[in-house]
Design a protein around this motif. Structure first.
Motif, PDB file in Angstrom:
ATOM      1  N   VAL A  54       0.647  -1.320  -0.093  1.00  0.00           N
ATOM      2  CA  VAL A  54       0.187  -0.118   0.324  1.00  0.00           C
ATOM      3  C   VAL A  54       1.237   1.329  -0.324  1.00  0.00           C
ATOM      4  O   VAL A  54       1.557   1.358   0.543  1.00  0.00           O
ATOM      5  CB  VAL A  54      -0.933   0.476   1.182  1.00  0.00           C
ATOM      6  CG1 VAL A  54      -1.548   1.464   1.531  1.00  0.00           C
ATOM      7  CG2 VAL A  54      -1.460  -0.706   0.649  1.00  0.00           C
ATOM      8  N   LYS A  55       1.114   1.741  -1.050  1.00  0.00           N
ATOM      9  CA  LYS A  55       1.578   3.175  -1.005  1.00  0.00           C
ATOM     10  C   LYS A  55       0.077   4.656  -0.902  1.00  0.00           C
ATOM     11  O   LYS A  55      -0.707   3.872  -0.833  1.00  0.00           O
ATOM     12  CB  LYS A  55       1.832   3.232  -3.047  1.00  0.00           C
ATOM     13  CG  LYS A  55       2.758   1.905  -2.998  1.00  0.00           C
ATOM     14  CD  LYS A  55       4.456   2.115  -2.278  1.00  0.00           C
ATOM     15  CE  LYS A  55       4.970   0.885  -2.352  1.00  0.00           C
ATOM     16  NZ  LYS A  55       6.250   0.977  -3.505  1.00  0.00           N
ATOM     17  N   LEU A  56       0.931   5.664  -0.580  1.00  0.00           N
ATOM     18  CA  LEU A  56       0.344   6.807  -0.821  1.00  0.00           C
ATOM     19  C   LEU A  56      -1.422   7.211  -1.998  1.00  0.00           C
ATOM     20  O   LEU A  56      -1.772   7.138  -1.671  1.00  0.00           O
ATOM     21  CB  LEU A  56       0.795   8.155  -1.856  1.00  0.00           C
ATOM     22  CG  LEU A  56       1.902   8.585   0.428  1.00  0.00           C
ATOM     23  CD1 LEU A  56       2.953   9.893  -0.528  1.00  0.00           C
ATOM     24  CD2 LEU A  56       1.089   8.738   1.575  1.00  0.00           C
ATOM     25  N   ASP A  57      -0.711   6.651  -2.828  1.00  0.00           N
ATOM     26  CA  ASP A  57      -1.763   6.838  -4.097  1.00  0.00           C
ATOM     27  C   ASP A  57      -2.737   5.154  -3.883  1.00  0.00           C
ATOM     28  O   ASP A  57      -3.152   4.701  -5.164  1.00  0.00           O
ATOM     29  CB  ASP A  57      -1.111   7.125  -5.320  1.00  0.00           C
ATOM     30  CG  ASP A  57      -0.250   7.917  -5.868  1.00  0.00           C
ATOM     31  OD1 ASP A  57      -0.477   8.909  -4.878  1.00  0.00           O
ATOM     32  OD2 ASP A  57       0.846   7.609  -6.650  1.00  0.00           O
ATOM     33  N   GLY A  58      -2.555   4.364  -3.321  1.00  0.00           N
ATOM     34  CA  GLY A  58      -2.853   3.192  -3.222  1.00  0.00           C
ATOM     35  C   GLY A  58      -2.340   2.069  -3.383  1.00  0.00           C
ATOM     36  O   GLY A  58      -0.962   2.087  -2.797  1.00  0.00           O
ATOM     37  N   GLU A  61       0.346  -3.377  -7.480  1.00  0.00           N
ATOM     38  CA  GLU A  61       0.562  -4.214  -7.223  1.00  0.00           C
ATOM     39  C   GLU A  61       2.237  -4.779  -8.334  1.00  0.00           C
ATOM     40  O   GLU A  61       2.450  -5.441  -7.968  1.00  0.00           O
ATOM     41  CB  GLU A  61      -0.400  -4.635  -8.339  1.00  0.00           C
ATOM     42  CG  GLU A  61      -1.661  -4.777  -7.860  1.00  0.00           C
ATOM     43  CD  GLU A  61      -2.639  -5.421  -7.331  1.00  0.00           C
ATOM     44  OE1 GLU A  61      -1.598  -6.980  -7.279  1.00  0.00           O
ATOM     45  OE2 GLU A  61      -3.446  -5.057  -5.933  1.00  0.00           O
ATOM     46  N   GLU A  62       2.107  -4.014  -8.556  1.00  0.00           N
ATOM     47  CA  GLU A  62       3.848  -4.142  -9.561  1.00  0.00           C
ATOM     48  C   GLU A  62       5.119  -3.987  -8.222  1.00  0.00           C
ATOM     49  O   GLU A  62       5.727  -4.391  -8.081  1.00  0.00           O
ATOM     50  CB  GLU A  62       4.221  -2.392  -9.638  1.00  0.00           C
ATOM     51  CG  GLU A  62       3.828  -2.640 -11.493  1.00  0.00           C
ATOM     52  CD  GLU A  62       3.178  -3.985 -11.815  1.00  0.00           C
ATOM     53  OE1 GLU A  62       4.176  -3.829 -12.705  1.00  0.00           O
ATOM     54  OE2 GLU A  62       1.591  -4.013 -12.572  1.00  0.00           O
ATOM     55  N   ALA A  63       4.623  -3.121  -6.638  1.00  0.00           N
ATOM     56  CA  ALA A  63       6.193  -3.519  -5.377  1.00  0.00           C
ATOM     57  C   ALA A  63       6.064  -5.120  -4.923  1.00  0.00           C
ATOM     58  O   ALA A  63       4.454  -5.759  -4.715  1.00  0.00           O
ATOM     59  CB  ALA A  63       5.393  -2.141  -4.637  1.00  0.00           C
ATOM     60  N   PRO A  64       6.894  -5.381  -4.123  1.00  0.00           N
ATOM     61  CA  PRO A  64       7.017  -6.151  -4.129  1.00  0.00           C
ATOM     62  C   PRO A  64       6.061  -6.557  -2.841  1.00  0.00           C
ATOM     63  O   PRO A  64       5.912  -5.809  -2.198  1.00  0.00           O
ATOM     64  CB  PRO A  64       8.097  -6.811  -3.026  1.00  0.00           C
ATOM     65  CG  PRO A  64       9.310  -5.629  -3.823  1.00  0.00           C
ATOM     66  CD  PRO A  64       7.815  -4.597  -4.084  1.00  0.00           C
ATOM     67  N   ALA A  65       5.187  -8.111  -2.284  1.00  0.00           N
ATOM     68  CA  ALA A  65       3.737  -7.963  -1.431  1.00  0.00           C
ATOM     69  C   ALA A  65       4.927  -8.088  -0.046  1.00  0.00           C
ATOM     70  O   ALA A  65       6.695  -8.240  -0.058  1.00  0.00           O
ATOM     71  CB  ALA A  65       3.444  -9.440  -1.545  1.00  0.00           C
ATOM     72  N   TYR A  66       4.126  -7.505   1.068  1.00  0.00           N
ATOM     73  CA  TYR A  66       4.333  -8.141   2.439  1.00  0.00           C
ATOM     74  C   TYR A  66       3.689  -8.851   2.606  1.00  0.00           C
ATOM     75  O   TYR A  66       3.059  -9.195   2.896  1.00  0.00           O
ATOM     76  CB  TYR A  66       3.971  -6.519   3.211  1.00  0.00           C
ATOM     77  CG  TYR A  66       4.325  -4.966   3.167  1.00  0.00           C
ATOM     78  CD1 TYR A  66       5.372  -4.494   3.778  1.00  0.00           C
ATOM     79  CD2 TYR A  66       4.020  -4.074   1.996  1.00  0.00           C
ATOM     80  CE1 TYR A  66       6.353  -3.372   3.242  1.00  0.00           C
ATOM     81  CE2 TYR A  66       5.088  -2.933   2.029  1.00  0.00           C
ATOM     82  CZ  TYR A  66       5.808  -2.619   3.011  1.00  0.00           C
ATOM     83  OH  TYR A  66       6.574  -1.653   2.755  1.00  0.00           O
ATOM     84  N   LEU A  67       4.786  -9.222   3.602  1.00  0.00           N
ATOM     85  CA  LEU A  67       4.870 -10.024   4.324  1.00  0.00           C
ATOM     86  C   LEU A  67       3.873  -9.270   5.992  1.00  0.00           C
ATOM     87  O   LEU A  67       4.797  -8.461   5.972  1.00  0.00           O
ATOM     88  CB  LEU A  67       5.676 -11.008   5.246  1.00  0.00           C
ATOM     89  CG  LEU A  67       5.806 -12.495   4.486  1.00  0.00           C
ATOM     90  CD1 LEU A  67       7.068 -13.136   4.978  1.00  0.00           C
ATOM     91  CD2 LEU A  67       4.661 -13.004   4.350  1.00  0.00           C
ATOM     92  N   ASN A  68       3.063  -9.618   6.799  1.00  0.00           N
ATOM     93  CA  ASN A  68       2.764  -8.942   7.576  1.00  0.00           C
ATOM     94  C   ASN A  68       2.567  -9.941   9.424  1.00  0.00           C
ATOM     95  O   ASN A  68       2.332 -11.303   8.628  1.00  0.00           O
ATOM     96  CB  ASN A  68       1.938  -8.454   7.304  1.00  0.00           C
ATOM     97  CG  ASN A  68       1.656  -7.196   6.752  1.00  0.00           C
ATOM     98  OD1 ASN A  68       1.213  -7.354   5.214  1.00  0.00           O
ATOM     99  ND2 ASN A  68       1.919  -5.740   6.805  1.00  0.00           N
ATOM    100  N   LEU A 163     -11.521  -7.978   4.302  1.00  0.00           N
ATOM    101  CA  LEU A 163     -10.761  -7.856   3.443  1.00  0.00           C
ATOM    102  C   LEU A 163     -10.423  -9.271   2.852  1.00  0.00           C
ATOM    103  O   LEU A 163      -9.734  -9.837   4.133  1.00  0.00           O
ATOM    104  CB  LEU A 163      -9.989  -6.765   3.454  1.00  0.00           C
ATOM    105  CG  LEU A 163     -10.660  -4.824   3.509  1.00  0.00           C
ATOM    106  CD1 LEU A 163      -9.916  -4.397   3.302  1.00  0.00           C
ATOM    107  CD2 LEU A 163     -11.904  -5.173   2.642  1.00  0.00           C
ATOM    108  N   ASP A 164     -10.536  -9.867   1.626  1.00  0.00           N
ATOM    109  CA  ASP A 164      -9.997 -10.296   1.034  1.00  0.00           C
ATOM    110  C   ASP A 164      -8.482 -10.482   0.664  1.00  0.00           C
ATOM    111  O   ASP A 164      -8.138 -10.774   0.292  1.00  0.00           O
ATOM    112  CB  ASP A 164     -10.826 -10.800  -0.208  1.00  0.00           C
ATOM    113  CG  ASP A 164     -12.397 -11.463   0.787  1.00  0.00           C
ATOM    114  OD1 ASP A 164     -12.254 -11.711   1.992  1.00  0.00           O
ATOM    115  OD2 ASP A 164     -12.808 -11.331  -0.427  1.00  0.00           O
ATOM    116  N   ASP A 165      -7.541  -9.470   0.578  1.00  0.00           N
ATOM    117  CA  ASP A 165      -6.595  -8.994   0.108  1.00  0.00           C
ATOM    118  C   ASP A 165      -5.660  -9.293   1.197  1.00  0.00           C
ATOM    119  O   ASP A 165      -4.245  -8.452   0.893  1.00  0.00           O
ATOM    120  CB  ASP A 165      -6.479  -7.545  -0.109  1.00  0.00           C
ATOM    121  CG  ASP A 165      -6.564  -6.764   1.153  1.00  0.00           C
ATOM    122  OD1 ASP A 165      -6.628  -7.058   2.379  1.00  0.00           O
ATOM    123  OD2 ASP A 165      -6.205  -5.016   1.399  1.00  0.00           O
TER     124      ASP A 165
END
Length: 175
Positions: A54-58, A61-68, A163-165
Protein backbone atom coordinates in the motif's frame (compact mmCIF):
# COMPACT_ATOMS: atom_id res chain seq x y z
CA UNK A 1 17.39 1.79 52.11
CA UNK A 2 17.32 1.77 48.33
CA UNK A 3 14.48 3.65 46.68
CA UNK A 4 12.30 1.53 44.40
CA UNK A 5 10.20 2.83 41.55
CA UNK A 6 6.91 1.21 40.71
CA UNK A 7 6.69 0.47 37.00
CA UNK A 8 3.25 -0.29 35.65
CA UNK A 9 2.97 -2.70 32.74
CA UNK A 10 0.49 -1.91 30.00
CA UNK A 11 -0.59 -4.02 27.05
CA UNK A 12 0.40 -2.92 23.57
CA UNK A 13 -0.10 -4.21 20.05
CA UNK A 14 2.65 -3.98 17.43
CA UNK A 15 2.28 -4.54 13.71
CA UNK A 16 5.28 -5.75 11.71
CA UNK A 17 5.72 -5.72 7.94
CA UNK A 18 8.46 -6.38 5.41
CA UNK A 19 8.53 -6.39 1.62
CA UNK A 20 12.27 -6.31 0.87
CA UNK A 21 14.92 -8.99 1.39
CA UNK A 22 14.20 -12.19 3.29
CA UNK A 23 10.87 -10.98 4.65
CA UNK A 24 10.15 -13.99 6.85
CA UNK A 25 13.62 -14.08 8.41
CA UNK A 26 13.45 -10.34 9.08
CA UNK A 27 10.09 -10.54 10.85
CA UNK A 28 11.18 -13.59 12.87
CA UNK A 29 14.34 -11.79 13.96
CA UNK A 30 12.39 -8.64 14.82
CA UNK A 31 9.93 -10.58 17.01
CA UNK A 32 12.87 -12.17 18.84
CA UNK A 33 14.49 -8.73 19.29
CA UNK A 34 11.24 -7.26 20.62
CA UNK A 35 11.02 -10.17 23.09
CA UNK A 36 14.61 -9.47 24.19
CA UNK A 37 13.93 -5.81 25.03
CA UNK A 38 14.19 -4.90 28.69
CA UNK A 39 10.77 -4.26 30.21
CA UNK A 40 8.91 -5.96 27.33
CA UNK A 41 7.21 -9.35 27.38
CA UNK A 42 5.74 -10.81 24.18
CA UNK A 43 2.39 -12.35 25.07
CA UNK A 44 1.35 -13.63 21.62
CA UNK A 45 2.38 -13.48 17.98
CA UNK A 46 0.11 -14.01 15.00
CA UNK A 47 0.75 -16.15 11.98
CA UNK A 48 2.32 -14.46 8.99
CA UNK A 49 0.00 -13.04 6.35
CA UNK A 50 0.81 -11.66 2.91
CA UNK A 51 -0.65 -8.52 1.37
CA UNK A 52 -0.08 -6.19 -1.55
CA UNK A 53 2.02 -3.08 -0.94
CA UNK A 54 0.00 0.00 0.00
CA UNK A 55 1.49 3.30 -1.13
CA UNK A 56 0.32 6.91 -0.84
CA UNK A 57 -1.66 6.46 -4.07
CA UNK A 58 -3.23 3.16 -3.00
CA UNK A 59 -2.37 -0.48 -3.65
CA UNK A 60 0.76 -0.96 -5.79
CA UNK A 61 0.54 -4.37 -7.46
CA UNK A 62 3.99 -3.78 -9.05
CA UNK A 63 5.77 -3.49 -5.70
CA UNK A 64 6.91 -6.59 -3.81
CA UNK A 65 4.21 -8.04 -1.54
CA UNK A 66 4.44 -7.59 2.21
CA UNK A 67 4.61 -10.19 4.91
CA UNK A 68 2.85 -8.97 8.03
CA UNK A 69 2.35 -10.09 11.61
CA UNK A 70 1.04 -8.69 14.86
CA UNK A 71 2.46 -9.19 18.35
CA UNK A 72 0.77 -8.48 21.66
CA UNK A 73 3.11 -7.36 24.41
CA UNK A 74 3.10 -6.08 27.97
CA UNK A 75 5.59 -3.37 28.78
CA UNK A 76 6.61 -0.96 31.50
CA UNK A 77 8.24 1.28 28.89
CA UNK A 78 6.35 4.44 28.12
CA UNK A 79 5.09 4.89 24.54
CA UNK A 80 8.04 7.08 23.49
CA UNK A 81 10.56 4.62 24.95
CA UNK A 82 8.87 1.75 23.11
CA UNK A 83 8.86 3.74 19.87
CA UNK A 84 12.58 4.45 20.23
CA UNK A 85 13.28 0.77 20.88
CA UNK A 86 11.35 -0.45 17.83
CA UNK A 87 12.86 2.29 15.65
CA UNK A 88 16.29 0.94 16.64
CA UNK A 89 15.22 -2.57 15.61
CA UNK A 90 13.98 -1.22 12.26
CA UNK A 91 17.26 0.65 11.73
CA UNK A 92 19.31 -2.44 12.61
CA UNK A 93 17.44 -4.29 9.83
CA UNK A 94 18.28 -1.66 7.23
CA UNK A 95 15.10 0.42 7.40
CA UNK A 96 15.49 3.55 5.27
CA UNK A 97 12.99 6.40 5.53
CA UNK A 98 13.60 8.14 2.19
CA UNK A 99 10.12 7.64 0.68
CA UNK A 100 6.93 7.94 2.70
CA UNK A 101 5.10 4.60 2.55
CA UNK A 102 7.94 3.23 0.39
CA UNK A 103 9.17 -0.33 0.21
CA UNK A 104 11.02 -1.38 3.35
CA UNK A 105 13.02 -4.13 4.94
CA UNK A 106 11.09 -3.73 8.19
CA UNK A 107 8.26 -1.60 9.48
CA UNK A 108 7.09 -1.85 13.10
CA UNK A 109 4.13 0.26 14.19
CA UNK A 110 2.55 0.67 17.59
CA UNK A 111 -1.12 0.02 16.86
CA UNK A 112 -2.42 0.38 20.40
CA UNK A 113 -0.80 1.11 23.74
CA UNK A 114 -3.04 0.40 26.71
CA UNK A 115 -5.96 2.16 25.05
CA UNK A 116 -4.13 5.49 25.34
CA UNK A 117 -4.86 8.38 23.02
CA UNK A 118 -1.68 10.27 22.07
CA UNK A 119 -1.15 12.81 19.31
CA UNK A 120 2.35 14.29 19.13
CA UNK A 121 4.70 15.08 16.26
CA UNK A 122 6.40 11.75 16.90
CA UNK A 123 3.57 9.38 17.78
CA UNK A 124 -0.17 9.05 17.22
CA UNK A 125 -2.13 6.42 19.15
CA UNK A 126 -4.06 4.49 18.34
CA UNK A 127 -2.35 4.12 14.97
CA UNK A 128 -4.28 6.49 12.68
CA UNK A 129 -4.80 4.00 9.84
CA UNK A 130 -4.97 0.67 11.69
CA UNK A 131 -8.76 0.48 11.39
CA UNK A 132 -8.45 0.52 7.58
CA UNK A 133 -5.75 -2.13 7.23
CA UNK A 134 -6.71 -5.75 6.86
CA UNK A 135 -3.04 -6.71 7.16
CA UNK A 136 -3.16 -5.35 10.73
CA UNK A 137 -6.67 -6.38 11.74
CA UNK A 138 -6.70 -9.97 10.45
CA UNK A 139 -3.56 -11.09 12.32
CA UNK A 140 -4.58 -9.04 15.39
CA UNK A 141 -7.91 -10.86 15.56
CA UNK A 142 -6.08 -14.17 15.35
CA UNK A 143 -4.35 -13.50 18.68
CA UNK A 144 -7.02 -11.28 20.30
CA UNK A 145 -10.48 -12.25 18.99
CA UNK A 146 -12.17 -9.65 21.24
CA UNK A 147 -9.75 -6.83 20.36
CA UNK A 148 -11.06 -3.29 20.43
CA UNK A 149 -9.54 -0.13 18.96
CA UNK A 150 -10.10 3.23 20.63
CA UNK A 151 -12.49 5.44 18.61
CA UNK A 152 -13.40 2.49 16.36
CA UNK A 153 -14.82 -0.20 18.63
CA UNK A 154 -14.56 -3.94 18.15
CA UNK A 155 -11.93 -4.89 15.58
CA UNK A 156 -14.01 -7.78 14.23
CA UNK A 157 -16.76 -5.30 13.29
CA UNK A 158 -14.48 -3.07 11.20
CA UNK A 159 -14.91 -3.46 7.42
CA UNK A 160 -11.16 -3.97 6.84
CA UNK A 161 -11.18 -7.02 9.15
CA UNK A 162 -13.06 -8.93 6.46
CA UNK A 163 -11.08 -7.87 3.42
CA UNK A 164 -9.93 -10.56 1.03
CA UNK A 165 -6.61 -8.83 0.29
CA UNK A 166 -4.81 -10.59 3.16
CA UNK A 167 -3.64 -14.15 2.53
CA UNK A 168 -2.23 -16.74 4.92
CA UNK A 169 1.49 -17.38 4.44
CA UNK A 170 2.67 -20.95 4.97
CA UNK A 171 5.25 -20.81 7.73
CA UNK A 172 5.89 -22.22 11.17
CA UNK A 173 4.59 -20.12 14.09
CA UNK A 174 6.58 -17.02 15.07
CA UNK A 175 6.75 -18.07 18.73
Amino acid sequence: MREQRLRVELPAVLSLGSNLGDREATIRAAVAEIAALDEVVVIAASSLVESAAVKLDGVDEEAPAYLNAVVAIRTSLDPDELLSAINTIEHDHGRVRDVRWGDRTLDIDIVDFGGLRIDTDRLTLPHPRAAERGFVLVPWLEIEPLASLLRHGRVDALPAAGLDDVHPYPARPLL
